[in-house]
Scaffold this motif. Sequence first.
Motif, PDB file in Angstrom:
ATOM      1  N   SER A  24      -5.701  24.602 -35.660  1.00 14.47           N
ATOM      2  CA  SER A  24      -6.993  25.210 -35.348  1.00 14.47           C
ATOM      3  C   SER A  24      -7.242  26.493 -36.133  1.00 14.47           C
ATOM      4  O   SER A  24      -8.351  27.010 -36.139  1.00 14.47           O
ATOM      5  CB  SER A  24      -7.086  25.510 -33.849  1.00 14.47           C
ATOM      6  OG  SER A  24      -6.186  26.543 -33.497  1.00 14.47           O
ATOM      7  N   ARG A  65     -10.472  23.690 -30.283  1.00 13.32           N
ATOM      8  CA  ARG A  65     -11.721  23.200 -30.890  1.00 13.32           C
ATOM      9  C   ARG A  65     -12.721  24.334 -31.039  1.00 13.32           C
ATOM     10  O   ARG A  65     -13.393  24.468 -32.069  1.00 13.32           O
ATOM     11  CB  ARG A  65     -12.314  22.076 -30.037  1.00 13.32           C
ATOM     12  CG  ARG A  65     -11.677  20.729 -30.242  1.00 13.32           C
ATOM     13  CD  ARG A  65     -12.488  19.614 -29.595  1.00 13.32           C
ATOM     14  NE  ARG A  65     -12.772  19.834 -28.179  1.00 13.32           N
ATOM     15  CZ  ARG A  65     -11.957  19.486 -27.174  1.00 13.32           C
ATOM     16  NH1 ARG A  65     -10.799  18.899 -27.439  1.00 13.32           N
ATOM     17  NH2 ARG A  65     -12.291  19.726 -25.925  1.00 13.32           N
ATOM     18  N   ARG A  66     -12.836  25.149 -29.995  1.00 10.04           N
ATOM     19  CA  ARG A  66     -13.762  26.291 -30.055  1.00 10.04           C
ATOM     20  C   ARG A  66     -13.373  27.243 -31.174  1.00 10.04           C
ATOM     21  O   ARG A  66     -14.216  27.744 -31.921  1.00 10.04           O
ATOM     22  CB  ARG A  66     -13.788  27.030 -28.715  1.00 10.04           C
ATOM     23  CG  ARG A  66     -14.877  28.091 -28.642  1.00 10.04           C
ATOM     24  CD  ARG A  66     -14.957  28.750 -27.278  1.00 10.04           C
ATOM     25  NE  ARG A  66     -13.734  29.408 -26.892  1.00 10.04           N
ATOM     26  CZ  ARG A  66     -13.320  30.587 -27.373  1.00 10.04           C
ATOM     27  NH1 ARG A  66     -14.034  31.200 -28.275  1.00 10.04           N
ATOM     28  NH2 ARG A  66     -12.213  31.126 -26.951  1.00 10.04           N
ATOM     29  N   ARG A  68     -11.766  26.458 -33.955  1.00  9.20           N
ATOM     30  CA  ARG A  68     -12.102  25.828 -35.239  1.00  9.20           C
ATOM     31  C   ARG A  68     -13.590  25.962 -35.542  1.00  9.20           C
ATOM     32  O   ARG A  68     -13.987  26.268 -36.659  1.00  9.20           O
ATOM     33  CB  ARG A  68     -11.701  24.351 -35.240  1.00  9.20           C
ATOM     34  CG  ARG A  68     -10.245  24.108 -35.534  1.00  9.20           C
ATOM     35  CD  ARG A  68      -9.951  22.643 -35.809  1.00  9.20           C
ATOM     36  NE  ARG A  68     -10.226  21.763 -34.679  1.00  9.20           N
ATOM     37  CZ  ARG A  68      -9.362  21.490 -33.711  1.00  9.20           C
ATOM     38  NH1 ARG A  68      -8.157  22.015 -33.725  1.00  9.20           N
ATOM     39  NH2 ARG A  68      -9.696  20.680 -32.723  1.00  9.20           N
ATOM     40  N   ARG A  69     -14.434  25.716 -34.533  1.00  8.06           N
ATOM     41  CA  ARG A  69     -15.890  25.850 -34.743  1.00  8.06           C
ATOM     42  C   ARG A  69     -16.245  27.285 -35.119  1.00  8.06           C
ATOM     43  O   ARG A  69     -17.042  27.517 -36.020  1.00  8.06           O
ATOM     44  CB  ARG A  69     -16.642  25.446 -33.473  1.00  8.06           C
ATOM     45  CG  ARG A  69     -16.767  23.957 -33.276  1.00  8.06           C
ATOM     46  CD  ARG A  69     -17.753  23.635 -32.152  1.00  8.06           C
ATOM     47  NE  ARG A  69     -17.507  24.339 -30.911  1.00  8.06           N
ATOM     48  CZ  ARG A  69     -16.769  23.883 -29.905  1.00  8.06           C
ATOM     49  NH1 ARG A  69     -16.180  22.717 -29.995  1.00  8.06           N
ATOM     50  NH2 ARG A  69     -16.615  24.599 -28.811  1.00  8.06           N
ATOM     51  N   THR A  70     -15.663  28.227 -34.436  1.00  9.85           N
ATOM     52  CA  THR A  70     -15.935  29.637 -34.711  1.00  9.85           C
ATOM     53  C   THR A  70     -15.477  30.005 -36.113  1.00  9.85           C
ATOM     54  O   THR A  70     -16.183  30.703 -36.835  1.00  9.85           O
ATOM     55  CB  THR A  70     -15.227  30.531 -33.670  1.00  9.85           C
ATOM     56  OG1 THR A  70     -15.669  30.159 -32.375  1.00  9.85           O
ATOM     57  CG2 THR A  70     -15.518  31.986 -33.912  1.00  9.85           C
ATOM     58  N   ARG A  72     -15.329  28.131 -38.703  1.00  9.27           N
ATOM     59  CA  ARG A  72     -16.234  27.559 -39.709  1.00  9.27           C
ATOM     60  C   ARG A  72     -17.499  28.393 -39.855  1.00  9.27           C
ATOM     61  O   ARG A  72     -18.060  28.500 -40.931  1.00  9.27           O
ATOM     62  CB  ARG A  72     -16.613  26.132 -39.331  1.00  9.27           C
ATOM     63  CG  ARG A  72     -15.574  25.108 -39.683  1.00  9.27           C
ATOM     64  CD  ARG A  72     -16.149  23.705 -39.583  1.00  9.27           C
ATOM     65  NE  ARG A  72     -16.636  23.392 -38.251  1.00  9.27           N
ATOM     66  CZ  ARG A  72     -15.993  22.625 -37.370  1.00  9.27           C
ATOM     67  NH1 ARG A  72     -14.826  22.107 -37.686  1.00  9.27           N
ATOM     68  NH2 ARG A  72     -16.512  22.382 -36.194  1.00  9.27           N
TER      69      ARG A  72
END
Length: 165
Positions: A24, A65-66, A68-70, A72
Amino acid sequence: MTHELVSTLRPLLAAEASAEAHASGAERNDLEQAVWLRLLERLDTTGPPVDPQGWVRRAVRSEARRSRRTARVERPYATEPADDDGGPGPEQRAMAAARRRELHDAVRRLPGRCPRLMAALLSPEDLTYREIADELGISQGSLGPERSRCLGCLRRLLTTEVAAR
């Protein structure tokens, strides 16, 4: 009950966070902290999870997951925004201003003609010795010894203040 739950889940959470952290791009400790926070919030609202181990696994994956989104979306600055002008930052300017205030306060407490002489020497107008002597009404030749005496008084005054702190 809460203490037992925490001590039971600690090894599982550490292992799960360690396994998910690399993929992550998050720090293991950050994932652990986020999951502990979610657990505390859950304990306050709905109570302990029915399946604590399953809940921890799902919570770690959700936080990963949160993260990884952050990652990006967020991009770090090459420099701090306040440092873009190349000059000192706000903290350095505030500290320099505080030092100037302390110095000028100490100069005002000096004896005799010293406050006026030191204020003239510290003036942003960058006065010459002749201009200072004319302003103070003293001979230019006595300016050097007077300055030396005033600097000695200022040094002693500031040394005692620094030692008192």
